[in-house]
Write a protein that holds these residues in place. Structure first.
Motif, PDB file in Angstrom:
ATOM      1  N   ALA A 295       0.833  -1.204   0.000  1.00 50.96           N
ATOM      2  CA  ALA A 295       0.000   0.000   0.000  1.00 50.96           C
ATOM      3  C   ALA A 295       0.865   1.251   0.000  1.00 50.96           C
ATOM      4  CB  ALA A 295      -0.931  -0.007   1.212  1.00 50.96           C
ATOM      5  N   VAL A 296       1.885   1.286   0.863  1.00 51.09           N
ATOM      6  CA  VAL A 296       2.774   2.442   0.928  1.00 51.09           C
ATOM      7  C   VAL A 296       3.596   2.560  -0.349  1.00 51.09           C
ATOM      8  CG1 VAL A 296       4.675   3.525   2.188  1.00 51.09           C
ATOM      9  CG2 VAL A 296       2.886   2.298   3.442  1.00 51.09           C
ATOM     10  N   ARG A 297       4.128   1.432  -0.806  1.00 45.30           N
ATOM     11  CA  ARG A 297       4.962   1.416  -2.020  1.00 45.30           C
ATOM     12  C   ARG A 297       4.207   1.958  -3.225  1.00 45.30           C
ATOM     13  NH1 ARG A 297       7.180  -4.126  -5.017  1.00 45.30           N
ATOM     14  NH2 ARG A 297       7.472  -3.192  -7.075  1.00 45.30           N
ATOM     15  N   PHE A 298       3.014   1.425  -3.484  1.00 44.27           N
ATOM     16  CA  PHE A 298       2.269   1.832  -4.678  1.00 44.27           C
ATOM     17  C   PHE A 298       1.636   3.205  -4.517  1.00 44.27           C
ATOM     18  CE2 PHE A 298       2.858  -2.595  -5.677  1.00 44.27           C
ATOM     19  CZ  PHE A 298       2.913  -2.631  -7.058  1.00 44.27           C
TER      20      PHE A 298
ATOM     21  N   LEU B   1      11.924   3.162  -1.124  1.00 45.37           N
ATOM     22  CA  LEU B   1      12.454   4.099  -2.116  1.00 45.37           C
ATOM     23  C   LEU B   1      12.796   3.392  -3.423  1.00 45.37           C
ATOM     24  CD1 LEU B   1      14.763   6.402   0.054  1.00 45.37           C
ATOM     25  CD2 LEU B   1      12.592   7.007  -1.021  1.00 45.37           C
ATOM     26  N   VAL B   2      13.495   2.269  -3.319  1.00 48.30           N
ATOM     27  CA  VAL B   2      13.914   1.544  -4.525  1.00 48.30           C
ATOM     28  C   VAL B   2      12.711   0.975  -5.267  1.00 48.30           C
ATOM     29  CG1 VAL B   2      15.202  -0.443  -5.403  1.00 48.30           C
ATOM     30  CG2 VAL B   2      16.203   1.018  -3.637  1.00 48.30           C
ATOM     31  N   THR B   3      11.810   0.318  -4.524  1.00 48.80           N
ATOM     32  CA  THR B   3      10.669  -0.319  -5.192  1.00 48.80           C
ATOM     33  C   THR B   3       9.655   0.704  -5.700  1.00 48.80           C
ATOM     34  OG1 THR B   3       9.543  -0.642  -3.052  1.00 48.80           O
ATOM     35  CG2 THR B   3      10.892  -2.459  -3.892  1.00 48.80           C
ATOM     36  N   SER B   4       9.443   1.782  -4.953  1.00 53.89           N
ATOM     37  CA  SER B   4       8.458   2.791  -5.387  1.00 53.89           C
ATOM     38  C   SER B   4       8.910   3.519  -6.647  1.00 53.89           C
ATOM     39  CB  SER B   4       8.212   3.810  -4.275  1.00 53.89           C
ATOM     40  OG  SER B   4       7.642   3.209  -3.150  1.00 53.89           O
ATOM     41  N   ILE B   5      10.165   3.961  -6.650  1.00 57.45           N
ATOM     42  CA  ILE B   5      10.654   4.780  -7.761  1.00 57.45           C
ATOM     43  C   ILE B   5      11.056   3.922  -8.958  1.00 57.45           C
ATOM     44  CG2 ILE B   5      12.409   6.440  -8.487  1.00 57.45           C
ATOM     45  CD1 ILE B   5      12.531   7.367  -5.538  1.00 57.45           C
TER      46      ILE B   5
END
Length: 312
Positions: free
Chosen positions: A39-42, A221-225
């Motif tokens: 949820a936070v990542r996406f 940071l890595v997975t979101s961006i």
């Protein structure tokens, strides 16, 4: 460079990013539960894409209609299924095994293309899928004694990713890339948040000691961006220049990259059979890239009586 070749190389870069994030995600979900993490990542990725859309591609907002919205939501739903069960599976299995089983989507994509879109795979694709399937068998069955519930969860995720690839191929050429990507990523964020509220201790996502811990911050940071905002923009933009089956074969390299990453970061080791599986997966991707005419003529020379079986 041809558009299709550049598209394939761009998608291979996406597979590299995804494979490299398996260990990061596995470390992060030991602090923050899977659906809360997603949820936070996406959500963060959707905000980044939304801001880019608002400030640099505002004209695309005029094309937001019911058809685009429903298409984006459908893509987001299958993507949610994929990531929900993949991240859940990582609680019970190793990052390398999760990567291998996720790669089974390479088998499902041509079958779904035939059933849903009535598109028959070419001979190149059949050869590539066959090689990749053999490779995935060696990779997943090399440690059959330790198969567990986590592996079953990841298998469901493979089906979700396969359907996402099929429908991305169907919708990507019909709508603006950034707008469609933003809708689907926002959909995953919303569904993950709902799932976290019902099935997890979602309040941990608002605990500073958890959300700002080093493992979680780096992973987010890595997975979101890279692994979400950038990766799905690339897929949505470039899949229109290639076929869904070729995309699946390229993405089958993800478990190979996951295994390499797990070797260096998590000290996980592969059996020789698993290494052979990596080679076969790579061969499957190469088969799909060969010129179809030359490849089919070669096969017809080997099997002249079965010419009708090899129509593209």
């Amino acid at each position: 460079m041809k558009a299709s070749t550049f598209a394939d190389l761009s998608l291979l870069f996406v597979a590299l990013i995804w494979g490299a994030t398996f260990v990061l995600v596995q470390n992060a979900i030991s602090f923050l539960e899977p659906q809360s993490f997603n949820a936070v990542r996406f959500a963060f990725a959707a905000i980044l894409l939304g801001l880019w859309l608002l400030f640099f591609e505002k004209e695309q907002l005029k094309k937001l209609d019911k058809k685009l919205l429903l298409s984006g939501i459908m893509l987001g739903f299958w993507l949610f299924i994929g990531y929900a069960f993949q991240t859940l599976g990582l609680l019970y299995t190793t990052s390398s095994k999760a990567g291998f089983i996720t790669g089974l989507s390479v088998v499902l994509v041509p079958l779904l293309m035939l059933v849903i879109l009535k598109q028959r795979p070419s001979l190149n694709s059949i050869a590539g899928v066959s090689a990749a399937t053999a490779g995935l068998y060696l990779l997943t069955m090399s440690d059959v004694s330790s198969l567990n519930i986590g592996d079953a969860f990841v298998l469901i995720c493979a089906a979700g990713f396969a359907l996402h690839i099929v429908f991305t191929g169907k919708f990507s050429s019909s709508f603006p890339t950034l707008l469609l990507t933003t809708v689907q990523i926002a959909t995953v964020a919303a569904l993950s948040a709902i799932s976290a509220v019902f099935f997890e201790d979602w309040k941990r996502a608002f605990n500073p000691e958890v959300i700002f811990s080093a493992n979680v911050v780096v992973a987010l940071l890595v997975t979101s961006i890279l692994a979400t905002a950038l990766a799905f923009f690339i897929q949505t933009n470039f899949q229109k220049h290639t076929t869904a089956t070729r995309v699946a074969l390229i993405f089958a390299m993800e478990p190979v990259f996951a295994a390499i990453t797990a070797y260096f970061w998590a000290d996980e080791r592969l059996a020789y059979s698993a290494l052979a599986g990596c080679v076969l997966i790579f061969a499957g991707m190469v088969f799909a890239e060969l010129p179809p005419g030359k490849f089919e003529r070669f096969v017809r020379k080997l099997f002249p009586k079965k010419e009708a079986d090899f129509k593209a």
